[in-house]
Design a protein around this motif. Structure first.
Motif, short mmCIF file in Angstrom:
data_model
loop_
_atom_site.label_atom_id
_atom_site.label_comp_id
_atom_site.label_asym_id
_atom_site.label_seq_id
_atom_site.Cartn_x
_atom_site.Cartn_y
_atom_site.Cartn_z
N MET A 1 -2.83 51.20 -6.26
CA MET A 1 -3.35 51.03 -7.62
C MET A 1 -2.42 50.19 -8.49
N LYS A 2 -1.10 50.48 -8.37
CA LYS A 2 -0.13 49.74 -9.18
C LYS A 2 -0.06 48.28 -8.75
N LYS A 3 -0.23 48.01 -7.45
CA LYS A 3 -0.24 46.63 -6.97
C LYS A 3 -1.43 45.86 -7.53
N ILE A 4 -2.56 46.55 -7.61
CA ILE A 4 -3.77 45.91 -8.16
C ILE A 4 -3.55 45.59 -9.64
N LEU A 5 -2.97 46.54 -10.37
CA LEU A 5 -2.72 46.34 -11.80
C LEU A 5 -1.74 45.18 -12.02
N LYS A 6 -0.70 45.12 -11.20
CA LYS A 6 0.26 44.03 -11.31
C LYS A 6 -0.40 42.69 -11.00
N ALA A 7 -1.25 42.66 -9.97
CA ALA A 7 -1.94 41.43 -9.59
C ALA A 7 -2.88 40.96 -10.70
N LEU A 8 -3.58 41.90 -11.32
CA LEU A 8 -4.49 41.56 -12.42
C LEU A 8 -3.72 41.01 -13.62
N ASN A 9 -2.57 41.60 -13.90
CA ASN A 9 -1.76 41.12 -15.01
C ASN A 9 -1.18 39.74 -14.73
N LEU A 10 -0.80 39.49 -13.48
CA LEU A 10 -0.32 38.16 -13.12
C LEU A 10 -1.44 37.14 -13.23
N PHE A 11 -2.64 37.53 -12.81
CA PHE A 11 -3.80 36.64 -12.94
C PHE A 11 -4.05 36.32 -14.41
N GLN A 12 -3.97 37.33 -15.27
CA GLN A 12 -4.19 37.10 -16.70
C GLN A 12 -3.14 36.15 -17.27
N MET A 13 -1.88 36.33 -16.87
CA MET A 13 -0.81 35.49 -17.39
C MET A 13 -1.00 34.03 -17.00
N TYR A 14 -1.28 33.79 -15.71
CA TYR A 14 -1.42 32.41 -15.24
C TYR A 14 -2.75 31.78 -15.70
N SER A 15 -3.80 32.59 -15.76
CA SER A 15 -5.08 32.07 -16.25
C SER A 15 -4.99 31.71 -17.72
N TYR A 16 -4.19 32.48 -18.47
CA TYR A 16 -3.96 32.16 -19.89
C TYR A 16 -3.35 30.77 -20.02
N ASP A 17 -2.35 30.48 -19.17
CA ASP A 17 -1.70 29.17 -19.21
C ASP A 17 -2.69 28.05 -18.87
N VAL A 18 -3.54 28.30 -17.88
CA VAL A 18 -4.54 27.30 -17.47
C VAL A 18 -5.54 27.05 -18.60
N ILE A 19 -6.04 28.13 -19.20
CA ILE A 19 -7.01 28.00 -20.29
C ILE A 19 -6.37 27.30 -21.49
N GLU A 20 -5.11 27.63 -21.76
CA GLU A 20 -4.40 26.98 -22.87
C GLU A 20 -4.27 25.48 -22.63
N THR A 21 -4.00 25.09 -21.40
CA THR A 21 -3.90 23.67 -21.05
C THR A 21 -5.26 22.97 -21.19
N ILE A 22 -6.32 23.63 -20.70
CA ILE A 22 -7.66 23.06 -20.82
C ILE A 22 -8.04 22.90 -22.28
N ALA A 23 -7.72 23.90 -23.10
CA ALA A 23 -8.03 23.83 -24.54
C ALA A 23 -7.29 22.67 -25.20
N ALA A 24 -6.04 22.45 -24.80
CA ALA A 24 -5.27 21.33 -25.35
C ALA A 24 -5.90 19.99 -24.96
N VAL A 25 -6.36 19.89 -23.70
CA VAL A 25 -7.02 18.67 -23.24
C VAL A 25 -8.32 18.43 -24.00
N VAL A 26 -9.10 19.51 -24.18
CA VAL A 26 -10.37 19.41 -24.92
C VAL A 26 -10.12 18.95 -26.35
N LEU A 27 -9.08 19.52 -26.99
CA LEU A 27 -8.74 19.10 -28.35
C LEU A 27 -8.34 17.63 -28.39
N GLY A 28 -7.54 17.21 -27.40
CA GLY A 28 -7.14 15.81 -27.34
C GLY A 28 -8.32 14.87 -27.15
N VAL A 29 -9.24 15.24 -26.27
CA VAL A 29 -10.44 14.43 -26.05
C VAL A 29 -11.28 14.34 -27.32
#
Length: 202
Positions: A1-29
């Protein structure tokens, strides 16, 4: 259970960075296309029909991308006149009620969008593409926000695995230390300047 929670949190952290980058590109466009539209209209006296349409699409995407980021960072605009008066358990209950209401709203919106999406047949006049492009970020970010809220619930029940919050806290400490260092350097330079002025006066 703890491994799943850690994996989900890691996914959220890295997906946040990806979405932030996409948002910056969209704003630039958006900024580039807007500039092109202004120059074509007022400099060359020939307006481009597609610039307004692209900007409209980009703004819809930007709105929902940033909504997803704000949900993770808990930076939505809120009316805190009630939460400021509550303390302890009352404040925690109020926060949980707000999150449950957010979930109800997002689930309702997502369900409606999923029913509407297959029925969309309209084509945009300038770009001649399906208007489904407007609804893709609505559906995707609604799922992402639901995920973020549910994970936030889980992190409160099982603390210690919120990678994103830990990283942000570390960055805030580093930024505060850097700001303090710059303030010290500025004060030192002022003191040095004042010593030079006093030396010349003497």
């Amino acid at each position: 259970m703890k491994k799943i929670l850690k994996a989900l949190n890691l996914f959220q952290m890295y997906s946040y960075d990806v979405i932030e980058t996409i948002a910056a590109v969209v704003l630039g466009v958006t900024m580039i296309v807007t500039t092109v539209g202004i120059i074509s209209r007022y400099v060359f006296n020939s307006s481009l029909s597609w610039t307004e349409e692209v900007c409209c699409i980009m703004l819809v995407w930007l709105a929902y991308l940033t909504a997803g980021l704000a949900t993770v960072s808990k930076s939505h605009v809120v009316a805190d006149f009630l939460s400021q008066k509550l303390k302890g358990v009352g404040k925690k209950i109020q926060a949980w009620i707000v999150r449950v209401l957010e979930l109800v709203f997002l689930v309702t919106i997502t369900h409606a969008m999923l029913k509407l999406f297959p029925t969309i047949r309209i084509i945009t006049p300038a770009l001649e593409i399906s208007r489904k492009i407007y609804y893709i970020p609505m559906i995707g970010m609604s799922f992402y926000m639901i995920f973020a809220i549910l994970l936030d619930f889980w992190n409160e029940l099982v603390p210690g695995y919120n990678c994103w919050a830990e990283r942000q806290e570390k960055r805030e400490i580093e930024n505060a230390a850097e700001e303090e260092r710059r303030r010290a350097e500025a004060l030192a330079s002022v003191d040095e300047f004042m010593d030079e002025v006093e030396g010349k006066e003497q």
